[in-house]
Design an enzyme around this catalytic site. Structure first.
Site, PDB file in Angstrom:
ATOM      1  N   ASP A 274       0.810  -1.223   0.000  1.00 52.70           N
ATOM      2  CA  ASP A 274       0.000   0.000   0.000  1.00 52.70           C
ATOM      3  C   ASP A 274       0.842   1.271   0.000  1.00 52.70           C
ATOM      4  O   ASP A 274       0.431   2.302   0.529  1.00 52.70           O
ATOM      5  CB  ASP A 274      -0.971   0.027   1.208  1.00 52.70           C
ATOM      6  CG  ASP A 274      -1.869  -1.185   1.239  1.00 52.70           C
ATOM      7  OD1 ASP A 274      -2.176  -1.717   0.156  1.00 52.70           O
ATOM      8  OD2 ASP A 274      -2.280  -1.599   2.343  1.00 52.70           O
TER       9      ASP A 274
ATOM     10  N   THR B 297      -5.767 -11.558   3.927  1.00 49.81           N
ATOM     11  CA  THR B 297      -6.918 -10.942   3.254  1.00 49.81           C
ATOM     12  C   THR B 297      -7.990 -12.001   2.959  1.00 49.81           C
ATOM     13  O   THR B 297      -9.063 -11.665   2.485  1.00 49.81           O
ATOM     14  CB  THR B 297      -6.493 -10.291   1.926  1.00 49.81           C
ATOM     15  OG1 THR B 297      -5.964 -11.323   1.069  1.00 49.81           O
ATOM     16  CG2 THR B 297      -5.432  -9.217   2.130  1.00 49.81           C
TER      17      THR B 297
ATOM     18  N   ARG C 297       2.392 -29.172  -6.583  1.00 50.57           N
ATOM     19  CA  ARG C 297       2.221 -29.643  -7.968  1.00 50.57           C
ATOM     20  C   ARG C 297       0.864 -30.290  -8.207  1.00 50.57           C
ATOM     21  O   ARG C 297       0.737 -31.259  -8.937  1.00 50.57           O
ATOM     22  CB  ARG C 297       3.374 -30.592  -8.351  1.00 50.57           C
ATOM     23  CG  ARG C 297       4.703 -29.863  -8.376  1.00 50.57           C
ATOM     24  CD  ARG C 297       5.869 -30.785  -8.338  1.00 50.57           C
ATOM     25  NE  ARG C 297       5.929 -31.503  -7.077  1.00 50.57           N
ATOM     26  CZ  ARG C 297       6.896 -32.353  -6.755  1.00 50.57           C
ATOM     27  NH1 ARG C 297       7.861 -32.590  -7.605  1.00 50.57           N
ATOM     28  NH2 ARG C 297       6.892 -32.961  -5.582  1.00 50.57           N
TER      29      ARG C 297
ATOM     30  N   GLN D  68       2.067  -6.187  -3.051  1.00 53.87           N
ATOM     31  CA  GLN D  68       2.499  -6.251  -1.654  1.00 53.87           C
ATOM     32  C   GLN D  68       3.756  -5.385  -1.482  1.00 53.87           C
ATOM     33  O   GLN D  68       3.953  -4.459  -2.257  1.00 53.87           O
ATOM     34  CB  GLN D  68       2.756  -7.698  -1.207  1.00 53.87           C
ATOM     35  CG  GLN D  68       1.490  -8.544  -1.046  1.00 53.87           C
ATOM     36  CD  GLN D  68       0.890  -9.015  -2.353  1.00 53.87           C
ATOM     37  OE1 GLN D  68       1.543  -9.683  -3.135  1.00 53.87           O
ATOM     38  NE2 GLN D  68      -0.357  -8.677  -2.600  1.00 53.87           N
TER      39      GLN D  68
ATOM     40  N   LYS E  30       1.861   2.126  -5.054  1.00 57.32           N
ATOM     41  CA  LYS E  30       2.454   1.574  -6.282  1.00 57.32           C
ATOM     42  C   LYS E  30       1.558   1.816  -7.502  1.00 57.32           C
ATOM     43  O   LYS E  30       2.028   2.186  -8.566  1.00 57.32           O
ATOM     44  CB  LYS E  30       2.685   0.058  -6.125  1.00 57.32           C
ATOM     45  CG  LYS E  30       3.636  -0.299  -4.992  1.00 57.32           C
ATOM     46  CD  LYS E  30       3.761  -1.804  -4.813  1.00 57.32           C
ATOM     47  CE  LYS E  30       2.517  -2.473  -4.292  1.00 57.32           C
ATOM     48  NZ  LYS E  30       2.113  -2.088  -2.922  1.00 57.32           N
TER      49      LYS E  30
ATOM     50  N   GLY F 208      -4.468  -4.453  -3.685  1.00 54.28           N
ATOM     51  CA  GLY F 208      -5.465  -3.454  -4.057  1.00 54.28           C
ATOM     52  C   GLY F 208      -4.695  -2.210  -4.451  1.00 54.28           C
ATOM     53  O   GLY F 208      -4.087  -1.579  -3.597  1.00 54.28           O
ATOM     54  N   HIS F 209      -4.655  -1.917  -5.749  1.00 56.01           N
ATOM     55  CA  HIS F 209      -3.865  -0.787  -6.245  1.00 56.01           C
ATOM     56  C   HIS F 209      -4.825   0.310  -6.712  1.00 56.01           C
ATOM     57  O   HIS F 209      -5.655   0.075  -7.581  1.00 56.01           O
ATOM     58  CB  HIS F 209      -2.949  -1.236  -7.391  1.00 56.01           C
ATOM     59  CG  HIS F 209      -1.902  -2.215  -6.932  1.00 56.01           C
ATOM     60  ND1 HIS F 209      -0.932  -2.721  -7.769  1.00 56.01           N
ATOM     61  CD2 HIS F 209      -1.660  -2.765  -5.712  1.00 56.01           C
ATOM     62  CE1 HIS F 209      -0.146  -3.550  -7.072  1.00 56.01           C
ATOM     63  NE2 HIS F 209      -0.578  -3.599  -5.833  1.00 56.01           N
TER      64      HIS F 209
ATOM     65  N   GLY G 202     -10.804  -3.123   3.376  1.00 60.47           N
ATOM     66  CA  GLY G 202     -11.389  -1.998   4.112  1.00 60.47           C
ATOM     67  C   GLY G 202     -10.940  -1.932   5.565  1.00 60.47           C
ATOM     68  O   GLY G 202     -11.390  -1.076   6.325  1.00 60.47           O
TER      69      GLY G 202
HETATM   70  P1  GDP Z   1      -0.745   0.249  -3.552  1.00 57.68           P
HETATM   71  O1  GDP Z   1      -1.320  -1.037  -3.061  1.00 57.68           O
HETATM   72  O2  GDP Z   1       0.721   0.346  -3.284  1.00 57.68           O
HETATM   73  O3  GDP Z   1      -1.069   0.542  -4.987  1.00 57.68           O
HETATM   74  O4  GDP Z   1      -1.424   1.385  -2.667  1.00 57.68           O
HETATM   75  P2  GDP Z   1      -2.994   1.499  -2.270  1.00 57.68           P
HETATM   76  O5  GDP Z   1      -3.766   1.942  -3.441  1.00 57.68           O
HETATM   77  O6  GDP Z   1      -3.446   0.268  -1.562  1.00 57.68           O
HETATM   78  O7  GDP Z   1      -2.926   2.600  -1.135  1.00 57.68           O
HETATM   79  C1  GDP Z   1      -2.418   3.865  -1.386  1.00 57.68           C
HETATM   80  C2  GDP Z   1      -3.524   4.892  -1.070  1.00 57.68           C
HETATM   81  O8  GDP Z   1      -2.951   6.169  -0.993  1.00 57.68           O
HETATM   82  C3  GDP Z   1      -4.575   4.989  -2.143  1.00 57.68           C
HETATM   83  O9  GDP Z   1      -5.788   5.380  -1.560  1.00 57.68           O
HETATM   84  C4  GDP Z   1      -4.040   6.076  -3.050  1.00 57.68           C
HETATM   85  O10 GDP Z   1      -5.075   6.735  -3.783  1.00 57.68           O
HETATM   86  C5  GDP Z   1      -3.420   7.001  -2.048  1.00 57.68           C
HETATM   87  N1  GDP Z   1      -2.238   7.756  -2.479  1.00 57.68           N
HETATM   88  C6  GDP Z   1      -1.236   7.401  -3.332  1.00 57.68           C
HETATM   89  N2  GDP Z   1      -0.279   8.345  -3.350  1.00 57.68           N
HETATM   90  C7  GDP Z   1      -0.669   9.303  -2.496  1.00 57.68           C
HETATM   91  C8  GDP Z   1      -0.084  10.536  -2.040  1.00 57.68           C
HETATM   92  O11 GDP Z   1       1.004  10.928  -2.426  1.00 57.68           O
HETATM   93  N3  GDP Z   1      -0.806  11.266  -1.118  1.00 57.68           N
HETATM   94  C9  GDP Z   1      -2.009  10.852  -0.644  1.00 57.68           C
HETATM   95  N4  GDP Z   1      -2.619  11.619   0.247  1.00 57.68           N
HETATM   96  N5  GDP Z   1      -2.578   9.701  -1.033  1.00 57.68           N
HETATM   97  C10 GDP Z   1      -1.910   8.947  -1.939  1.00 57.68           C
HETATM   98  P1  IMO Z   2      -0.811  -4.270  -2.158  1.00 55.09           P
HETATM   99  O1  IMO Z   2      -0.346  -4.839  -3.483  1.00 55.09           O
HETATM  100  C1  IMO Z   2      -0.921  -4.548   2.168  1.00 55.09           C
HETATM  101  C2  IMO Z   2      -0.959  -8.546   3.928  1.00 55.09           C
HETATM  102  C3  IMO Z   2      -2.221  -8.958   4.636  1.00 55.09           C
HETATM  103  C4  IMO Z   2      -1.661  -9.909   5.675  1.00 55.09           C
HETATM  104  C5  IMO Z   2      -0.521 -10.595   4.929  1.00 55.09           C
HETATM  105  C6  IMO Z   2      -0.900 -11.934   4.338  1.00 55.09           C
HETATM  106  O2  IMO Z   2      -2.110  -3.565  -2.233  1.00 55.09           O
HETATM  107  O3  IMO Z   2       0.281  -3.453  -1.566  1.00 55.09           O
HETATM  108  P2  IMO Z   2      -2.428 -12.763   2.333  1.00 55.09           P
HETATM  109  O4  IMO Z   2      -3.796 -12.326   1.888  1.00 55.09           O
HETATM  110  O5  IMO Z   2      -1.383 -12.535   1.316  1.00 55.09           O
HETATM  111  O6  IMO Z   2      -2.447 -14.135   2.903  1.00 55.09           O
HETATM  112  O7  IMO Z   2      -2.099 -11.796   3.588  1.00 55.09           O
HETATM  113  O8  IMO Z   2      -0.140  -9.697   3.894  1.00 55.09           O
HETATM  114  N1  IMO Z   2      -1.144  -8.085   2.522  1.00 55.09           N
HETATM  115  C7  IMO Z   2      -1.092  -6.808   2.140  1.00 55.09           C
HETATM  116  N2  IMO Z   2      -0.947  -5.695   2.865  1.00 55.09           N
HETATM  117  N3  IMO Z   2      -0.989  -4.474   0.820  1.00 55.09           N
HETATM  118  C8  IMO Z   2      -1.104  -5.593   0.080  1.00 55.09           C
HETATM  119  O9  IMO Z   2      -1.060  -5.577  -1.267  1.00 55.09           O
HETATM  120  C9  IMO Z   2      -1.207  -6.835   0.743  1.00 55.09           C
HETATM  121  N4  IMO Z   2      -1.349  -8.110   0.330  1.00 55.09           N
HETATM  122  C10 IMO Z   2      -1.303  -8.872   1.439  1.00 55.09           C
HETATM  123  O10 IMO Z   2      -2.883  -7.866   5.211  1.00 55.09           O
HETATM  124  O11 IMO Z   2      -1.100  -9.186   6.732  1.00 55.09           O
HETATM  125 MG    MG Z   3      -2.853  -1.746  -1.779  1.00 54.71          MG
END
Ligand code: GDP
Ligand code: IMO
Ligand code: MG
Length: 404
Positions: A12, A128, A142, A225, A15, A39-40, A303
């Site tokens: 999170d 998750t 396998r 991740q 990315k 979740g991107h 969430g």
């Molecule tokens: P990812 O999993 O690495 O793609 O990141 P997520 O989307 O799960 O979480 C990043 C959150 O921060 C999302 O709600 C983005 O819209 C938000 N976000 C990304 N860059 C920025 C930033 O520079 N500032 C703020 N305030 N929010 C950001």
């Molecule tokens: P993105 O790509 C943040 C965390 C889960 C849990 C652990 C194992 O959005 O950055 P799993 O479902 O893989 O068995 O969960 O890893 N986790 C993440 N935390 N961002 C993610 O992906 C994650 N994918 C898994 O919360 O602690």
């Molecule tokens: Mg994410």
């Protein structure tokens, strides 16, 4: 040439936003590991897109999006994403290619995930519950089904054989009647989604990518991740079930290491973690709550509340080395001014305090125009980890970015 973009913390890091920003410079964007645990989030002209399986280059008309060999795919989640993007008038079917070797997540994998997690009690990982662990387990045992298998005449039979094995385990955990009924209902949905997946482009993506590379294509490998959740190098057992560091792009796409050029590492100006596991700089207090509110730190997949804490440069330095980071992106810098002062742990484990600023960073477009206190924080980071920060993200919107 392949550039790899990875998260340097517990996921999170933002990315998705950064991949979307870079995507027009590439012919292909490819996910190489993980699955719908990711979740991107992209925010474009105020519209929010949350992608779990489909790469974050999908919004751009001239970029091919590949779901690579190292991934695990839930047909239901995938088709929901396809529908969502199509409703936004994005020609997703023309831009998406799925590896024939990616692993299928079936409903029984998700149920196994739930039972495994429940049985851990206090030691639960905080998964998750998307079936990621059980699907990778089957891959390495396998016995898994791969995307290519959905075209087999006896696919149904293959699934029944796999399900029989899962049921042995589920029964040993005392699976109840209601769960068995739920499983059957989920299977109907899953098979409907698989039927629709047969119309998507499924291909030998390692050949496609290597062919592209020989013709000079530029490819961006999109990590999911974060490095601290890596199955081997993360805080085991509180990790995910795939290798998340940059080297994993070679395995997950079938390319040689010398094809990798830049490694773009993304990190947050503070830190967050969803789920259980160690977090040395965690702020389990009002300050953490303030960061969560301003940073809107809630999981894009589940969430759940994200745990918040200070930036830990000791951990960051380690992940920079393990990934071979060449380019650094800091995100969520705009969040820090919700506090009058904030801190960071330096590489030698000391806690350092920094005065904040009053300006909203998201409206600033030039590095020089940034508040002096913010630039001092960046300098401190750079001096401590001995690497420059190239890109500063100042908000969730695509346009809220400063490139130095
Ligand atoms: P990812 O999993 O690495 O793609 O990141 P997520 O989307 O799960 O979480 C990043 C959150 O921060 C999302 O709600 C983005 O819209 C938000 N976000 C990304 N860059 C920025 C930033 O520079 N500032 C703020 N305030 N929010 C950001
Ligand atoms: P993105 O790509 C943040 C965390 C889960 C849990 C652990 C194992 O959005 O950055 P799993 O479902 O893989 O068995 O969960 O890893 N986790 C993440 N935390 N961002 C993610 O992906 C994650 N994918 C898994 O919360 O602690
Ligand atoms: Mg994410």
């Amino acid at each position: 040439m392949i550039d790899v973009l990875i998260g340097l913390q517990w996921g999170d890091e933002g990315k998705g936003k950064i991949v979307d920003m870079y995507a027009p410079n590439y012919d292909m964007v490819a996910r190489f590991q993980g699955g719908p645990n990711a979740g991107h989030t992209l925010v474009i002209d105020g519209k929010k897109y949350i992608l779990h399986t489909i790469p974050s280059g999908i919004i751009h008309p001239n970029t091919l999006n590949i779901v690579g060999t190292g991934t695990v795919i839930d047909p239901v989640t995938l088709m929901k994403e396809v529908d969502f993007l199509k409703a936004e008038h994005i020609a997703v079917e023309e831009r998406l290619i799925i590896s024939d070797k990616a692993i299928l997540i079936m409903p029984s994998h998700k149920m196994l995930d739930e039972y495994f997690e429940k049985s851990k009690g206090e030691q639960k990982i905080g998964s998750t519950l998307r079936g990621i662990g059980p699907a990778y387990q089957d891959k390495y045992a396998r016995i898994a089904l791969r995307i290519g298998d959905i075209f087999n005449a006896d696919f149904d039979k293959q699934y029944q054989a796999l399900k029989a094995q899962h049921l042995i385990i589920l029964k040993s955990y005392g699976i109840n009647e209601a769960d068995l009924e739920k499983l059957q209902a989920d299977e109907i949905n899953c098979f409907e989604a698989i039927e629709r997946m047969r119309k998507l482009r499924v291909d030998v993506i390692e050949d496609l990518i290597n062919d592209g590379l020989s013709k000079g294509s530029k490819i961006l490998a999109e990590g999911a991740q974060g490095s601290l959740l890596d199955i081997t190098f993360g805080s085991y057992p509180f990790v995910t079930s795939s290798n998340t560091i940059s080297a994993s792009a070679c395995i997950g796409l079938g390319v040689a290491p010398q094809k990798i050029d830049r490694v773009i590492g993304v990190f947050k100006a503070y830190m967050t973690r969803v789920g259980s596991g160690p977090f040395p700089s965690e702020l389990d207090n009002e300050i953490g709550e303030t960061l969560r509110v301003k940073g809107f730190e809630f999981g894009a997949t589940t969430g759940r509340k994200r745990r918040c804490g200070w930036l830990d440069l000791n951990l960051l330095k380690r992940t920079i080395i393990q990934n071979g980071v060449t380019d650094l992106v800091i995100t969520k810098s705009d969040v820090l001014n919700c506090l009058p002062e904030f801190s960071a742990l330096s590489t030698d484990g000391q806690l350092h305090s920094f005065p904040s600023w009053t300006e909203e960073l998201s409206t600033i477009t030039q590095y020089d125009a940034l508040p002096e206190n913010f630039k001092s924080y960046i300098s401190f980071i750079e001096n401590d980890i001995q690497l420059g920060v190239n890109v500063i993200s100042t908000g969730p919107q695509r346009s809220e970015i400063i490139i130095r």
